[in-house]
Structures are given as structure tokens and as C-alpha cells.
Design an enzyme around this catalytic site. Sequence first.
Site, PDB file in Angstrom:
ATOM      1  N   CYS A  59      79.820  53.354  61.106  1.00 46.31           N
ATOM      2  CA  CYS A  59      80.640  54.539  61.382  1.00 46.31           C
ATOM      3  C   CYS A  59      82.003  54.443  60.697  1.00 46.31           C
ATOM      4  O   CYS A  59      82.488  55.422  60.138  1.00 46.31           O
ATOM      5  CB  CYS A  59      80.896  54.688  62.876  1.00 46.31           C
ATOM      6  N   ASP A  60      82.624  53.286  60.759  1.00 45.42           N
ATOM      7  CA  ASP A  60      84.054  53.202  60.426  1.00 45.42           C
ATOM      8  C   ASP A  60      84.394  52.352  59.215  1.00 45.42           C
ATOM      9  O   ASP A  60      85.554  52.338  58.787  1.00 45.42           O
ATOM     10  CB  ASP A  60      84.817  52.628  61.644  1.00 45.42           C
TER      11      ASP A  60
ATOM     12  N   CYS B 293      81.588  49.691  65.323  1.00 42.15           N
ATOM     13  CA  CYS B 293      80.493  50.229  64.492  1.00 42.15           C
ATOM     14  C   CYS B 293      80.901  50.268  63.023  1.00 42.15           C
ATOM     15  O   CYS B 293      81.650  51.151  62.607  1.00 42.15           O
ATOM     16  CB  CYS B 293      80.106  51.626  64.984  1.00 42.15           C
TER      17      CYS B 293
END
Length: 325
Positions: A153-154, A150
Amino acid sequence: MASPDTSSIHDVVIIGSGPAGLTAAIYAARASLTPLVLEGEPSSTGDQPGGQLMLTTEVENYPGFPDGIMGPELMINFRAQAARFGAKYETVKASRVDFTERPFKIWVGDPDADDPTYRAKTVIVSTGAEALMLGLPNETKLTGHGVSTCATCDGFFFRDQDIAVVGGGDSAIEEATFLTKFASSVTIIHRRDELRASQIMQDRAFANDKIKFLWNSEVKALVGEEQLQGLIVENNQTGERTEIPFTGMFVAIGHRPNTDLFKGQLDMKDNGYLITQGVSTRTNVEGVFACGDVIDDYYRQAITAAGSGCKAAMDSERWLEEHDD
Ligand code: NAP
């Protein structure tokens, strides 16, 4: 584990314990419905009570945590919050459901057993989806330590690093393009010599100076014990193997919703995601609701799953008010 009380009929059984299922549990518990959450069982194939956040490290985009929070800690908090209001948990995986008549029936263990393990007036399906992985030996161990599925997200954690994205579809291009905001360079590793992604996405990627391509290439091994340090990449035309010092690898080869259990009973799209009606969480079966990633092949965020879980609990509560005599 204590034997389940098979004689009682639960108001709400929630199948799945990621952000969607546990938010549904918080809302249903606060509505005094004493929801029963079938939270799943850990398995070698990556099944995980608590869902995908249990496999992540730091979460920085979940509102309310200005300093970030570890994914597993966030899910433990969700779980405790629902328990505080009376949610019950069973660490089991449903093996069969029968939604053809009410009360709905759910089996755990032997799917051919005559008697179901649980019966419910309403069911909330929140079984999530899983990112497809390459299946390399230390891939799961390094997830959250250089390996991710993701970018939203990261990506932030890979500032000024050289990273790789595996895949050739729209997701791979979208992730790669997003990651160029942070990384020094992003290399798309694709197993063929042409992309599957839509033309407009391809054009965008080809025009981006930070994106490079490794064609006809497959990741054969991950280098690093505690943290990803590099990839062994094989050219599938020549057989040549090279070790490249990438410190991040985003796997973008598709997702699979966990819906096998519901085939033939709940309406699904061609890609297996459950269909809900309008803005509600209602499925084609009255009294069965679905929420979270199992209905979402687009946003796939913890916060969107949580919001959807809230809706499912409210839909279920209202349905019980209208139908439960
Ligand atoms: P996808 O279209 O199925 O593409 C998966 C890619 O991963 C393909 O290039 C495939 O290679 C590769 N792949 C699959 N298994 C692999 C393996 N084991 N090892 C290495 N490579 C592997 O999946 P997606 O990109 O996640 O997209 C899913 C759907 O969402 C698509 O309909 C897509 O259009 C849509 N989507 C749209 C957008 C957008 O419009 N903004 C963004 C994301 C997704 P091959 O090409 O060789 O098969």
C-alpha cells in the site's frame, strides 16, 4: 443512538464495516434486503468503524481513483453508497453471537442478557483483521505518517528514503524486499540474531545489497510529532540505545483476525482465520457467510476484501431465495 428494534428479524446482518462489510452492504441493499450493518465502535485498542483504511492516509491502488484517495474518505464513500440503497447502520460492537439455530442471535452490550439485541436470517461476518503493532506511545498517531503495516500500500511513498522493517518472519522479509524497489536502504530490525523466515526468503534478503540487518535489536521509541523522523533502537544484549534517522517504519510482526466472537461456532484455521467453502463465502453454519480479511491471511488488500464482500452478499441473497419461506 435509538434503541434497536429487537422484535424484527433482519434478512441480513453484517458484522464489520471495512471494505468487505460495506461492499456486502451495497450489494445486499441493492437487492432490497435492507441490510443492517453493525459497524463497530472506536476503541483505545484500535477498533475502528470503517476498518484498517480509516488508519491510513493516501490510497493509490484502489481502482477508479487515478489521483488516489484518502483511506477514510474512501470508506465514507462506501458507507454513503450503501446507505443510498437502504442499508442501515448501528455504531455498536457485537458482544456475543448464537449461530446454533435460526434466526441467528446477536447481542450488543451485556453478553449474558436473556434477549439478543438483533435476530437475523443470514449473517455476514466481515470483522477483519488487525496488524499487530509494537505498542509504542505515538505509534497509532504516526500510522500513515511514516509508520505503516503494508508495503504494497505505502511503499511508493518512501522513494529514496532510509526506512526500517520490524520483524524477522516471512512477512518482514517480503515487505523489505518489496520496499527495496523504492527506498535507498531498508534495515530489518529483529529482536533475535536469526530470522524466523523460510530459508529461501532469507537467502533472497541476504543477497539484496539494499537490505541491512540490525540483530538483537528492539524499537523502544518513535521520534517525531507529526511525521516519523527516527527510531530509538536498543540492542537487547548490550542495552545500548541509538537514535537512527529512519523516515519510515514498516511493522511486520504478524496479524490477528478478529474472530474471538465466533470461537466454537465457526470453523477456523489454527491461526484463527475463518474457513469458507471452496470459492464461496459459506462457513460451516448454513446461512452464515464470511468475507474480507477475516478469511484472508494472504492478500489482505482493500480491493480483494471488497470483492469478497460482493460474493458474501450474493451468497446470502441466493441462500435467502432458496431457504426463506
Ligand atoms: P510470523 O511468522 O509470526 O513472524 C513474526 C515475526 O515478528 C517474528 O520474527 C517475531 O520474532 C517478530 N515479532 C513478533 N512480535 C514482536 C514484537 N512485539 N516485537 C518485535 N518483533 C516481534 O508472522 P509473519 O511473518 O506475518 O508470517 C505469518 C505467516 O504467513 C507465516 O506462516 C509465514 O510463513 C506466512 N507468510 C508467508 C509468506 C510467503 O511465503 N511469501 C509471506 C508472508 C507470510 P521472533 O522470530 O523472535 O518470534
